[in-house]
Design an enzyme around this catalytic site. Structure first.
Site, PDB file in Angstrom:
ATOM      1  N   THR A  60      21.003   3.426  16.220  1.00 60.74           N
ATOM      2  CA  THR A  60      19.835   2.757  16.788  1.00 60.74           C
ATOM      3  C   THR A  60      20.183   1.717  17.859  1.00 60.74           C
ATOM      4  O   THR A  60      19.331   1.341  18.657  1.00 60.74           O
ATOM      5  CB  THR A  60      18.997   2.070  15.683  1.00 60.74           C
ATOM      6  OG1 THR A  60      19.811   1.085  15.037  1.00 60.74           O
ATOM      7  CG2 THR A  60      18.492   3.074  14.673  1.00 60.74           C
ATOM      8  N   ASP A  61      21.452   1.253  17.879  1.00 58.48           N
ATOM      9  CA  ASP A  61      21.805   0.171  18.816  1.00 58.48           C
ATOM     10  C   ASP A  61      21.600   0.559  20.284  1.00 58.48           C
ATOM     11  O   ASP A  61      21.177  -0.263  21.096  1.00 58.48           O
ATOM     12  CB  ASP A  61      23.272  -0.257  18.623  1.00 58.48           C
ATOM     13  CG  ASP A  61      23.495  -0.970  17.294  1.00 58.48           C
ATOM     14  OD1 ASP A  61      22.510  -1.277  16.605  1.00 58.48           O
ATOM     15  OD2 ASP A  61      24.672  -1.214  16.962  1.00 58.48           O
ATOM     16  N   SER A 102      26.597   4.168  17.617  1.00 50.60           N
ATOM     17  CA  SER A 102      26.070   4.241  18.988  1.00 50.60           C
ATOM     18  C   SER A 102      26.699   3.230  19.957  1.00 50.60           C
ATOM     19  O   SER A 102      26.656   3.472  21.170  1.00 50.60           O
ATOM     20  CB  SER A 102      24.547   4.198  19.004  1.00 50.60           C
ATOM     21  OG  SER A 102      24.060   2.927  18.698  1.00 50.60           O
ATOM     22  N   THR A 116      23.919   5.015  11.986  1.00 44.50           N
ATOM     23  CA  THR A 116      23.719   4.630  10.577  1.00 44.50           C
ATOM     24  C   THR A 116      23.141   5.771   9.751  1.00 44.50           C
ATOM     25  O   THR A 116      23.426   5.879   8.559  1.00 44.50           O
ATOM     26  CB  THR A 116      22.796   3.382  10.522  1.00 44.50           C
ATOM     27  OG1 THR A 116      23.495   2.307  11.131  1.00 44.50           O
ATOM     28  CG2 THR A 116      22.434   2.986   9.112  1.00 44.50           C
TER      29      THR A 116
END
Ligand code: ASP
Length: 328
Positions: free
Chosen positions: A90-91, A57, A13
């Site tokens: 971030t995932d 990710s 992101t």
């Protein structure tokens, strides 16, 4: 001498904008555009950029994580580099950060960051996370801390941190132990040392490791599927203190008989697993049939750890020794 920080871009992101046709976020920003959102960088450090990839990710595989680790290993040993920052979606950030922590050995700071709001949103947090990471990377206090995750001005250890919320800016938390420190007024302040440290010297990993989350009434069919599909390791997110429904036991035993290591962690948010219960499917039963215990690790991190260990050895005794080393 001016500090030089290498920033490795992998996507996420932090590198996304809303596509006007899709009305959804997609990869769009390049490294220079991201860096230009941070003011006054030159007063703090020289930045060198390395474009590793530009992927969301969920597209990052464990194989790519290991490839990234090899790039980090090569660059962190350079005399002119003070520290490395990796930008990431971030995932799966916690998996990449944890893998780096386990396979890269360096006194220098290695920091993983991301953003929860893309560049088209009001309040893009990529700039503040990158600036906090730069302050952390150039500080001598950040040496010998292992891989760090810096988000929302909080500093967490890669070995302890997990993504806890789907949208909050302060999503990265260490629920078991709390943060290592904070970034305040462009200065990193550490409150404590990290709890766990384990280095495994390997450049390869085994990607075929399954993750099974337990629920009431689950049976052994899922184990049969993974055994037949050629999986080399299985992680169970067990119930509570570390127990599985009894109908799962034949599958667990069959996997171990097929020389597939089975690791157990808990589906609970915090707390470690232990062989407290002696009933069928209880922790003692699992321990007795040869299941390995993964402490407080969440399933997704235990899976990465087993992949790394299987990249090093296939010997069940060695796997046990490495997996349960320092497990709390
Ligand atoms: N889905 C995005 C990713 O992991 C989320 C983020 O980066 O915050 O790439």
């Amino acid at each position: 001498m001016t500090n030089k920080v290498l920033v490795i871009f992998t996507g996420g992101t932090i590198a996304m904008k809303i596509d006007p046709n899709l009305h959804a976020a997609i990869p769009a920003l390049n490294a220079d555009e991201i860096i230009s959102t941070v003011t006054n960088i030159k007063n703090y450090a020289d930045i060198e950029v390395l474009n590793f990839c530009n992927l969301p990710s969920p597209h990052i595989t464990p194989g790519l994580m290991m490839k990234l680790a090899n790039v980090v290993k090569k660059n962190i040993s350079r005399d002119d580099i003070t520290g490395i920052i990796i930008t990431h979606g971030t995932d799966t950030l916690e998996e990449t950060a944890f893998l780096l922590d386990m396979v890269v050995k360096s006194e220098k700071p290695i920091i993983v960051i991301g953003a929860m709001r893309n560049h088209s949103e009001l309040g893009y947090d990529g700039s503040s996370n990158l600036s906090a990471a730069i302050c952390t990377a150039i500080s001598s206090k950040s040496r010998n801390k292992g891989v760090l995750v810096v988000m929302n001005n909080e500093v967490n250890a890669a070995s302890e941190v997990t993504k806890t919320n789907t949208l909050s800016l302060d999503t990265f938390k260490s629920p078991e132990f709390g943060p290592l420190g904070i970034v305040d007024n462009d200065e990193v302040i550490f409150y404590r040392e990290k709890t766990i440290s384990q280095f495994i010297d390997t450049n390869i990993l085994e990607e075929k490791v399954a993750l099974i989350k337990c629920g009431p009434g689950m049976e052994s069919d899922i184990f049969n599927f993974y055994i037949n599909a050629g999986y080399k390791g299985i992680v169970i997110e067990a119930l509570g203190r570390g127990n599985v429904p009894p109908a799962m036991m034949p599958g667990v035993i069959k996997a171990i008989q097929n020389k597939i290591p089975v690791v157990m962690v808990s589906r609970c948010y915090t707390g470690r697993v232990l062989d407290t219960y002696g009933y069928e499917g209880g922790g003692r039963n699992l321990r007795d049939v040869g299941v390995l215990f993964g402490g407080f690790l969440p399933g997704q991190k235990a899976r990465i750890k087993l992949m790394i260990i299987l990249g090093k050895t296939q010997d069940l005794n060695e796997i046990k020794e490495l997996f349960e080393y320092n497990v709390r």
